[in-house]
Design an enzyme around this catalytic site. Structure first.
Site, PDB file in Angstrom:
ATOM      1  N   PRO A  10      -0.812  -5.093   6.793  1.00  0.00           N
ATOM      2  CA  PRO A  10      -1.231  -6.401   7.291  1.00  0.00           C
ATOM      3  C   PRO A  10      -2.521  -6.936   6.674  1.00  0.00           C
ATOM      4  O   PRO A  10      -3.463  -6.185   6.436  1.00  0.00           O
ATOM      5  CB  PRO A  10      -1.407  -6.175   8.800  1.00  0.00           C
ATOM      6  CG  PRO A  10      -1.467  -4.707   8.980  1.00  0.00           C
ATOM      7  CD  PRO A  10      -0.696  -4.093   7.866  1.00  0.00           C
ATOM      8  N   ASN A  11      -2.473  -8.227   6.444  1.00  0.00           N
ATOM      9  CA  ASN A  11      -3.609  -9.020   5.944  1.00  0.00           C
ATOM     10  C   ASN A  11      -3.902  -8.809   4.462  1.00  0.00           C
ATOM     11  O   ASN A  11      -4.773  -9.487   3.908  1.00  0.00           O
ATOM     12  CB  ASN A  11      -4.879  -8.775   6.789  1.00  0.00           C
ATOM     13  CG  ASN A  11      -4.650  -9.109   8.252  1.00  0.00           C
ATOM     14  OD1 ASN A  11      -4.230 -10.209   8.561  1.00  0.00           O
ATOM     15  ND2 ASN A  11      -4.870  -8.164   9.147  1.00  0.00           N
ATOM     16  N   ARG A  18      -9.776 -13.068   1.441  1.00  0.00           N
ATOM     17  CA  ARG A  18     -10.204 -12.293   2.613  1.00  0.00           C
ATOM     18  C   ARG A  18     -11.424 -11.430   2.267  1.00  0.00           C
ATOM     19  O   ARG A  18     -11.319 -10.517   1.437  1.00  0.00           O
ATOM     20  CB  ARG A  18      -9.050 -11.387   3.052  1.00  0.00           C
ATOM     21  CG  ARG A  18      -9.392 -10.465   4.199  1.00  0.00           C
ATOM     22  CD  ARG A  18      -8.303  -9.426   4.409  1.00  0.00           C
ATOM     23  NE  ARG A  18      -8.651  -8.515   5.467  1.00  0.00           N
ATOM     24  CZ  ARG A  18      -8.130  -7.300   5.629  1.00  0.00           C
ATOM     25  NH1 ARG A  18      -7.207  -6.862   4.789  1.00  0.00           N
ATOM     26  NH2 ARG A  18      -8.510  -6.529   6.614  1.00  0.00           N
ATOM     27  N   TYR A  23     -13.353  -6.653  -0.275  1.00  0.00           N
ATOM     28  CA  TYR A  23     -12.071  -6.332  -0.925  1.00  0.00           C
ATOM     29  C   TYR A  23     -11.941  -6.850  -2.349  1.00  0.00           C
ATOM     30  O   TYR A  23     -10.934  -6.584  -3.012  1.00  0.00           O
ATOM     31  CB  TYR A  23     -10.919  -6.886  -0.065  1.00  0.00           C
ATOM     32  CG  TYR A  23     -10.870  -6.267   1.318  1.00  0.00           C
ATOM     33  CD1 TYR A  23     -10.641  -4.906   1.485  1.00  0.00           C
ATOM     34  CD2 TYR A  23     -11.071  -7.043   2.455  1.00  0.00           C
ATOM     35  CE1 TYR A  23     -10.614  -4.329   2.750  1.00  0.00           C
ATOM     36  CE2 TYR A  23     -11.043  -6.476   3.730  1.00  0.00           C
ATOM     37  CZ  TYR A  23     -10.812  -5.115   3.864  1.00  0.00           C
ATOM     38  OH  TYR A  23     -10.783  -4.542   5.109  1.00  0.00           O
ATOM     39  N   ASN A  72      -0.978   1.345   1.062  1.00  0.00           N
ATOM     40  CA  ASN A  72      -2.206   0.886   1.722  1.00  0.00           C
ATOM     41  C   ASN A  72      -1.784   0.393   3.105  1.00  0.00           C
ATOM     42  O   ASN A  72      -1.282  -0.718   3.248  1.00  0.00           O
ATOM     43  CB  ASN A  72      -2.890  -0.234   0.934  1.00  0.00           C
ATOM     44  CG  ASN A  72      -4.238  -0.592   1.573  1.00  0.00           C
ATOM     45  OD1 ASN A  72      -4.490  -0.275   2.737  1.00  0.00           O
ATOM     46  ND2 ASN A  72      -5.100  -1.241   0.812  1.00  0.00           N
ATOM     47  N   ALA A  75      -4.886  -1.977   8.472  1.00  0.00           N
ATOM     48  CA  ALA A  75      -5.369  -1.589   9.811  1.00  0.00           C
ATOM     49  C   ALA A  75      -4.440  -0.597  10.508  1.00  0.00           C
ATOM     50  O   ALA A  75      -4.887   0.149  11.380  1.00  0.00           O
ATOM     51  CB  ALA A  75      -5.571  -2.829  10.678  1.00  0.00           C
ATOM     52  N   HIS A  78      -5.345   3.184  11.119  1.00  0.00           N
ATOM     53  CA  HIS A  78      -6.251   3.723  12.120  1.00  0.00           C
ATOM     54  C   HIS A  78      -5.598   4.027  13.462  1.00  0.00           C
ATOM     55  O   HIS A  78      -6.201   4.678  14.302  1.00  0.00           O
ATOM     56  CB  HIS A  78      -7.431   2.752  12.300  1.00  0.00           C
ATOM     57  CG  HIS A  78      -8.024   2.315  10.995  1.00  0.00           C
ATOM     58  ND1 HIS A  78      -8.546   3.223  10.090  1.00  0.00           N
ATOM     59  CD2 HIS A  78      -8.125   1.093  10.393  1.00  0.00           C
ATOM     60  CE1 HIS A  78      -8.959   2.567   9.005  1.00  0.00           C
ATOM     61  NE2 HIS A  78      -8.721   1.274   9.161  1.00  0.00           N
ATOM     62  N   ASP A  85       4.420   8.859  11.458  1.00  0.00           N
ATOM     63  CA  ASP A  85       5.673   9.627  11.496  1.00  0.00           C
ATOM     64  C   ASP A  85       6.582   9.255  10.323  1.00  0.00           C
ATOM     65  O   ASP A  85       7.224  10.123   9.723  1.00  0.00           O
ATOM     66  CB  ASP A  85       6.409   9.381  12.818  1.00  0.00           C
ATOM     67  CG  ASP A  85       5.787  10.128  13.989  1.00  0.00           C
ATOM     68  OD1 ASP A  85       4.931  11.005  13.756  1.00  0.00           O
ATOM     69  OD2 ASP A  85       6.158   9.832  15.140  1.00  0.00           O
ATOM     70  N   GLU A  99      -2.034   7.658  -0.023  1.00  0.00           N
ATOM     71  CA  GLU A  99      -2.690   6.634   0.809  1.00  0.00           C
ATOM     72  C   GLU A  99      -3.847   6.044  -0.004  1.00  0.00           C
ATOM     73  O   GLU A  99      -4.664   6.792  -0.544  1.00  0.00           O
ATOM     74  CB  GLU A  99      -3.235   7.302   2.078  1.00  0.00           C
ATOM     75  CG  GLU A  99      -4.062   6.389   2.974  1.00  0.00           C
ATOM     76  CD  GLU A  99      -4.795   7.165   4.075  1.00  0.00           C
ATOM     77  OE1 GLU A  99      -4.694   8.421   4.121  1.00  0.00           O
ATOM     78  OE2 GLU A  99      -5.493   6.510   4.869  1.00  0.00           O
ATOM     79  N   HIS A 101      -6.960   2.880  -0.282  1.00  0.00           N
ATOM     80  CA  HIS A 101      -7.751   1.816   0.338  1.00  0.00           C
ATOM     81  C   HIS A 101      -8.652   1.199  -0.723  1.00  0.00           C
ATOM     82  O   HIS A 101      -9.202   1.919  -1.573  1.00  0.00           O
ATOM     83  CB  HIS A 101      -8.616   2.363   1.478  1.00  0.00           C
ATOM     84  CG  HIS A 101      -7.811   2.978   2.575  1.00  0.00           C
ATOM     85  ND1 HIS A 101      -7.158   2.217   3.524  1.00  0.00           N
ATOM     86  CD2 HIS A 101      -7.507   4.272   2.852  1.00  0.00           C
ATOM     87  CE1 HIS A 101      -6.503   3.021   4.338  1.00  0.00           C
ATOM     88  NE2 HIS A 101      -6.687   4.276   3.953  1.00  0.00           N
ATOM     89  N   SER A 103     -11.462  -0.573   0.091  1.00  0.00           N
ATOM     90  CA  SER A 103     -12.818  -0.264   0.555  1.00  0.00           C
ATOM     91  C   SER A 103     -12.886   1.217   0.913  1.00  0.00           C
ATOM     92  O   SER A 103     -11.868   1.923   0.882  1.00  0.00           O
ATOM     93  CB  SER A 103     -13.149  -1.123   1.782  1.00  0.00           C
ATOM     94  OG  SER A 103     -12.332  -0.738   2.882  1.00  0.00           O
ATOM     95  N   ARG A 108     -17.657   2.227   6.780  1.00  0.00           N
ATOM     96  CA  ARG A 108     -17.578   0.976   7.543  1.00  0.00           C
ATOM     97  C   ARG A 108     -17.610   1.265   9.061  1.00  0.00           C
ATOM     98  O   ARG A 108     -18.122   2.284   9.470  1.00  0.00           O
ATOM     99  CB  ARG A 108     -16.326   0.214   7.106  1.00  0.00           C
ATOM    100  CG  ARG A 108     -16.344  -0.098   5.595  1.00  0.00           C
ATOM    101  CD  ARG A 108     -15.116  -0.840   5.150  1.00  0.00           C
ATOM    102  NE  ARG A 108     -15.014  -2.135   5.822  1.00  0.00           N
ATOM    103  CZ  ARG A 108     -13.881  -2.852   5.851  1.00  0.00           C
ATOM    104  NH1 ARG A 108     -12.784  -2.391   5.258  1.00  0.00           N
ATOM    105  NH2 ARG A 108     -13.857  -4.009   6.470  1.00  0.00           N
ATOM    106  N   ARG A 112     -12.719   2.609  11.776  1.00  0.00           N
ATOM    107  CA  ARG A 112     -12.047   2.816  10.483  1.00  0.00           C
ATOM    108  C   ARG A 112     -12.189   4.257   9.971  1.00  0.00           C
ATOM    109  O   ARG A 112     -11.637   4.618   8.947  1.00  0.00           O
ATOM    110  CB  ARG A 112     -12.599   1.855   9.432  1.00  0.00           C
ATOM    111  CG  ARG A 112     -12.350   0.399   9.755  1.00  0.00           C
ATOM    112  CD  ARG A 112     -12.807  -0.500   8.614  1.00  0.00           C
ATOM    113  NE  ARG A 112     -13.046  -1.848   9.075  1.00  0.00           N
ATOM    114  CZ  ARG A 112     -12.112  -2.796   9.211  1.00  0.00           C
ATOM    115  NH1 ARG A 112     -10.864  -2.536   8.877  1.00  0.00           N
ATOM    116  NH2 ARG A 112     -12.411  -4.003   9.663  1.00  0.00           N
TER     117      ARG A 112
HETATM  118  C1  DQA Z   1      -8.129  -1.284   4.017  1.00  0.00           C
HETATM  119  C2  DQA Z   1      -9.148  -0.732   5.025  1.00  0.00           C
HETATM  120  C3  DQA Z   1      -8.682  -0.970   6.447  1.00  0.00           C
HETATM  121  O1  DQA Z   1      -9.658  -0.477   7.367  1.00  0.00           O
HETATM  122  C4  DQA Z   1      -8.495  -2.443   6.698  1.00  0.00           C
HETATM  123  O2  DQA Z   1      -7.981  -2.660   8.000  1.00  0.00           O
HETATM  124  C5  DQA Z   1      -7.660  -3.112   5.675  1.00  0.00           C
HETATM  125  C6  DQA Z   1      -7.805  -2.741   4.280  1.00  0.00           C
HETATM  126  C7  DQA Z   1      -8.641  -1.181   2.563  1.00  0.00           C
HETATM  127  O3  DQA Z   1      -7.828  -1.309   1.644  1.00  0.00           O
HETATM  128  O4  DQA Z   1      -9.849  -1.026   2.339  1.00  0.00           O
HETATM  129  O5  DQA Z   1      -6.917  -4.044   5.970  1.00  0.00           O
HETATM  130  O6  DQA Z   1      -6.937  -0.503   4.107  1.00  0.00           O
END
Ligand code: DQA
Length: 145
Positions: A10-11, A18, A23, A72, A75, A78, A85, A99, A101, A103, A108, A112
């Site tokens: 998401p996002n 953003r 990011y 990735n 959110a 977390h 699963d 996995e 990220h 950031s 942070r 997180r």
């Molecule tokens: C993220 C880090 C997450 O905490 C955050 O919710 C994101 C992006 C990252 O790529 O740094 O949406 O996964």
């Protein structure tokens, strides 16, 4: 040609606008172009969704199709035990799941600092911007031979 799924939660469709201080200013299209330019011999299937069920379905597809995954979870990282699963299904099938990220979540807010994905992932790369994905892809490529 082998396919690698690069799945974004998401996002992350909002990359570019953003929180660019966190990011970066590159978009998901920029990321895709960069990864395709860096990689030969692999088909990159980069996807993004804001929907947990869709992301879980894509992990099931990875298991059924035997695709390695770069994830990735955004959110969902977390708190989504359902996604955890599903990620476990991938690694339990002997497939790579990295996995990533952009950031460094550990630098942070406290919420997180927990990842429910890391324990079931092959490995985690965080804090390096688009390089997190590039390094994950280089690893996948080296493992696929
Ligand atoms: C993220 C880090 C997450 O905490 C955050 O919710 C994101 C992006 C990252 O790529 O740094 O949406 O996964």
């Amino acid at each position: 040609m082998s396919t690698v799924l690069i799945l974004n939660g998401p996002n992350l469709g909002r990359l570019g606008s953003r929180e660019p201080d966190v990011y970066g200013s590159g978009t998901l299209d920029d990321l895709k172009a960069r990864l395709e330019a860096e990689t030969s011999g692999l088909t990159i299937d980069l996807r993004q969704t804001d929907d947990e069920a869709t992301l879980i379905g894509w992990l099931h597809e990875a298991v059924d199709s035997k695709y390695p995954v770069i994830l990735n979870p955004a959110a969902f990282t977390h708190y989504s035990y359902a996604l955890s699963d599903a990620a476990k299904l991938v690694t339990a099938a002997g497939l790579i799941l990295i996995e990533v990220h952009l950031s460094n979540p550990h630098a942070r807010e406290e919420f997180r600092h927990t990842s429910v994905i890391s324990a079931v992932a092959t490995g985690t790369i965080a804090g390096l911007g688009f390089d997190s994905y590039s390094l994950a892809l280089a690893f996948v490529r080296s493992r696929l031979g």
